[in-house]
Design a protein around this motif. Structure first.
Motif, PDB file in Angstrom:
ATOM      1  N   TYR A  14     -68.700 -17.489  21.153  1.00  0.00           N
ATOM      2  CA  TYR A  14     -68.949 -18.937  20.943  1.00  0.00           C
ATOM      3  C   TYR A  14     -67.771 -19.596  20.424  1.00  0.00           C
ATOM      4  O   TYR A  14     -67.366 -19.255  19.339  1.00  0.00           O
ATOM      5  CB  TYR A  14     -70.223 -19.276  20.347  1.00  0.00           C
ATOM      6  CG  TYR A  14     -71.528 -19.139  21.215  1.00  0.00           C
ATOM      7  CD1 TYR A  14     -71.777 -17.890  21.575  1.00  0.00           C
ATOM      8  CD2 TYR A  14     -72.413 -19.896  21.619  1.00  0.00           C
ATOM      9  CE1 TYR A  14     -72.832 -17.538  22.386  1.00  0.00           C
ATOM     10  CE2 TYR A  14     -73.544 -19.774  22.558  1.00  0.00           C
ATOM     11  CZ  TYR A  14     -73.557 -18.290  22.770  1.00  0.00           C
ATOM     12  OH  TYR A  14     -74.771 -18.273  23.674  1.00  0.00           O
ATOM     13  N   ARG A  15     -67.178 -20.838  21.068  1.00  0.00           N
ATOM     14  CA  ARG A  15     -66.138 -21.757  20.489  1.00  0.00           C
ATOM     15  C   ARG A  15     -66.572 -23.065  20.523  1.00  0.00           C
ATOM     16  O   ARG A  15     -67.375 -23.646  21.205  1.00  0.00           O
ATOM     17  CB  ARG A  15     -64.874 -21.218  21.351  1.00  0.00           C
ATOM     18  CG  ARG A  15     -64.357 -19.851  21.391  1.00  0.00           C
ATOM     19  CD  ARG A  15     -63.747 -19.423  20.152  1.00  0.00           C
ATOM     20  NE  ARG A  15     -63.156 -18.156  20.107  1.00  0.00           N
ATOM     21  CZ  ARG A  15     -64.167 -16.958  19.497  1.00  0.00           C
ATOM     22  NH1 ARG A  15     -65.552 -17.464  18.876  1.00  0.00           N
ATOM     23  NH2 ARG A  15     -63.591 -15.861  19.574  1.00  0.00           N
ATOM     24  N   THR A  16     -65.635 -23.781  19.659  1.00  0.00           N
ATOM     25  CA  THR A  16     -66.030 -25.169  19.529  1.00  0.00           C
ATOM     26  C   THR A  16     -65.617 -25.877  20.822  1.00  0.00           C
ATOM     27  O   THR A  16     -66.351 -26.934  21.310  1.00  0.00           O
ATOM     28  CB  THR A  16     -65.105 -25.770  18.169  1.00  0.00           C
ATOM     29  OG1 THR A  16     -65.681 -24.977  17.290  1.00  0.00           O
ATOM     30  CG2 THR A  16     -65.698 -27.388  18.126  1.00  0.00           C
ATOM     31  N   ASN A  17     -64.551 -25.407  21.432  1.00  0.00           N
ATOM     32  CA  ASN A  17     -63.800 -26.198  22.564  1.00  0.00           C
ATOM     33  C   ASN A  17     -63.831 -27.588  22.651  1.00  0.00           C
ATOM     34  O   ASN A  17     -64.567 -28.338  23.489  1.00  0.00           O
ATOM     35  CB  ASN A  17     -64.881 -25.514  23.578  1.00  0.00           C
ATOM     36  CG  ASN A  17     -64.059 -25.826  25.388  1.00  0.00           C
ATOM     37  OD1 ASN A  17     -62.830 -25.918  25.148  1.00  0.00           O
ATOM     38  ND2 ASN A  17     -64.749 -25.773  26.276  1.00  0.00           N
ATOM     39  N   PRO A  18     -63.269 -28.193  21.580  1.00  0.00           N
ATOM     40  CA  PRO A  18     -63.403 -29.752  21.485  1.00  0.00           C
ATOM     41  C   PRO A  18     -62.625 -30.593  22.188  1.00  0.00           C
ATOM     42  O   PRO A  18     -61.621 -30.119  22.566  1.00  0.00           O
ATOM     43  CB  PRO A  18     -62.978 -29.962  19.770  1.00  0.00           C
ATOM     44  CG  PRO A  18     -61.752 -28.691  20.048  1.00  0.00           C
ATOM     45  CD  PRO A  18     -62.309 -27.799  20.720  1.00  0.00           C
TER      46      PRO A  18
END
Lengths: 417, 98
Positions: free
Chosen positions: B45-49
């Motif tokens: 899981y990543r923030t991917n902002p």
């Protein structure tokens, strides 16, 4: 919906084409729907179409931030194939392929599906072994794929060079004859027209800004730039912006978004009869019916929403194209662009439930979602209508990243695809 | 192509570097006590902002050292680069985010 036919074409030709009606309405959003789909690209519109046509769920809204088909649906290189290695992927993409084969007739809309063949080139011993494994695995799954010698590759695609002195000479290729291309815009428009005719509201220029939930935690609707719209089931199909939408809903996703570039050349007479892909040297090329060479490049290495990639990515692909097809070295490129693709850790999509009851997601198609559009919409419509995944998309759950039951097409292809 | 300021070598073109993804994700200190959900969060899981992201870069065709970069994922503008092990600097006032 007025059907397209020879009779309607002749009638309109005789009257100066002034009588064609709009292909879909531009309705005001209702207070509530049975199902809301967030994202009006090919996958979202296909989902709405199959909800209405297969499941009889017609009280549906497709909510799109911009205009339909304006994202990756209108930016991809339109390649369709189903020769994936793993059983789960083969099932999903072949499901799509079978729908492609009847799509223009079903939609009464010409999506210009052209099964001109997709040839994947091998350039080394590992490629040869890997591609033959793909061929055998595909045949066991009832999917056509065949091995071609270098000479047979040249016969199938005459512009290809077999010069043994190039850096990565051609050692052979795997050919899926049923693969080919389709017109991307027409896919979005055809599904939009078919969905609209069955009662689906397509609401453009409307951004989803949040999620409203019942006291028990389940979905009761979405907040949008045009006010609250109620629905007990919401499906998010927002491609590269899925994690942005999900962040507004309070959910993290196993996704990263990257720019993926494509470009087209000046239009020329028919010179290229098929689709050629080369994972090893990274080249994807076909010729559109307008005459442009359509070339797919790679993704940038960093997360970005800028819809423009680095020039070195494009150069890398053009180097490979020029080496494999020397006759194109003097062609000029007309346009290049980028789309934002959402990539999962195993390079396979996520189609199914989320931890929030009533919220579903269809995302993670990465660099190769166009080919799956009909199948993706078909199984996601099933998921939204019944609340449970279709057997084809059951393995593509979000939960697989917890269980470890990954579908590792990244390893199978050694390239994002 | 990005122009990246390696903290050790100065401004160099992006092709000399490799991006290592989101920064400041600490490996769990007590792995045996984590359940599958926590492992999935750490691994996948990543923030991917859409906005400012801190990420790791490797100057592979240079000094060979890792460092951190603060970059705006909307404009690709690099705000700062800083050495491994140092905390992320404060955001500047003109940064964008959504």
């Amino acid at each position: 919906m007025r059907r397209f036919s020879l009779a309607s074409l002749l009638k309109e030709a005789a009257s100066g084409h002034q009588g064609w009606e709009r292909q879909w309405r531009n309705p005001e959003p209702k207070k509530a729907y049975d199902v809301i789909i967030v994202g009006g690209g090919g996958h979202g519109l296909a989902t709405a179409y199959y909800l209405a046509s297969v499941h009889g769920v017609t009280n549906v809204a497709v909510i799109e931030k911009g205009w339909i088909g304006g994202g990756n649906t209108g930016r991809n290189t339109t390649i369709v194939r189903s020769n994936y290695l793993f059983d789960e992927s083969a099932g999903l993409y072949e499901h799509a392929m079978k729908l492609w084969e009847g799509l223009s007739q079903e939609l009464n809309y010409n999506v210009m599906f052209s099964q001109r063949g997709v040839l994947m080139l091998a350039h080394n011993h590992h490629d040869v072994i890997s591609f033959k494994r793909h061929v055998y695995a595909n045949r066991l799954n009832g999917i056509d794929n065949e091995w071609l010698t270098p000479e047979e590759c040249k016969e199938f695609c005459p512009p290809l060079t077999l010069d043994p002195s190039i850096r990565y000479p051609v050692w052979g290729g795997a050919l899926q004859r049923r693969g080919g291309t389709a017109r991307h815009d027409a896919v979005a428009w055809g599904y939009a027209r078919g969905a609209d005719a069955r009662g689906v509201d397509i609401i453009q220029n409307c951004e989803v800004t949040g999620l409203r939930r019942h006291a028990d935690g389940s979905v009761c609707g979405v907040e949008t730039s045009r006010g609250f719209i109620g629905a007990n089931r919401v499906g998010v199909v927002a491609a590269g912006h899925t994690s942005v939408v999900m962040d507004r809903f309070g959910l993290r996703m196993p996704l990263e978004s990257f720019p993926l570039q494509a470009l087209v050349s000046e239009p020329v007479k028919p010179v290229f009869p098929c689709v050629v892909m080369s994972n090893a040297v990274h080249a994807y090329i076909s010729q559109s019916d307008k005459g442009e060479l359509v070339i797919g490049a790679g993704t940038d290495q960093y997360v970005s929403y800028s819809q423009q990639g680095g020039i070195q990515i494009v150069n890398h692909t053009l180097d490979a194209i020029c080496e494999l097809f020397p006759q194109f070295t003097r062609m000029r490129m007309l346009r290049s662009w980028g789309g934002i693709v959402d990539v999962t850790p195993d390079r396979s999509p996520i189609i199914g439930k989320t931890p929030i009851p009533g919220l579903f997601v269809n995302c993670g198609w990465g660099t190769g979602g166009f080919k799956a559009t009909p199948g993706s919409g078909h199984v996601f419509a099933h998921t939204l209508a019944t609340g449970e995944p279709h057997e084809i998309n059951a393995p593509f759950s979000l939960d697989r990243f917890r269980t470890g039951n990954l579908i590792d097409e990244a390893a199978a292809a050694a390239v994002a695809h | 192509m990005l122009l990246i300021r390696c903290p050790y070598c100065g401004d160099r073109p992006e092709v000399e570097f490799h991006c290592g993804g989101e920064a400041h994700i600490a490996r769990p200190g007590a792995p045996a006590e984590m359940d599958d959900k926590a492992w999935a969060e750490f691994l996948y899981y990543r923030t991917n902002p859409k906005g400012i992201q801190a990420e790791r870069w490797l100057h592979g065709h240079g000094c060979g050292r890792w460092f951190n970069v603060r970059r705006d994922t909307i404009t690709d503008r690099i705000e700062a680069t800083y050495e491994m092990g140092t905390p992320a600097p404060e955001a500047s006032s003109e940064t964008t985010s959504v």
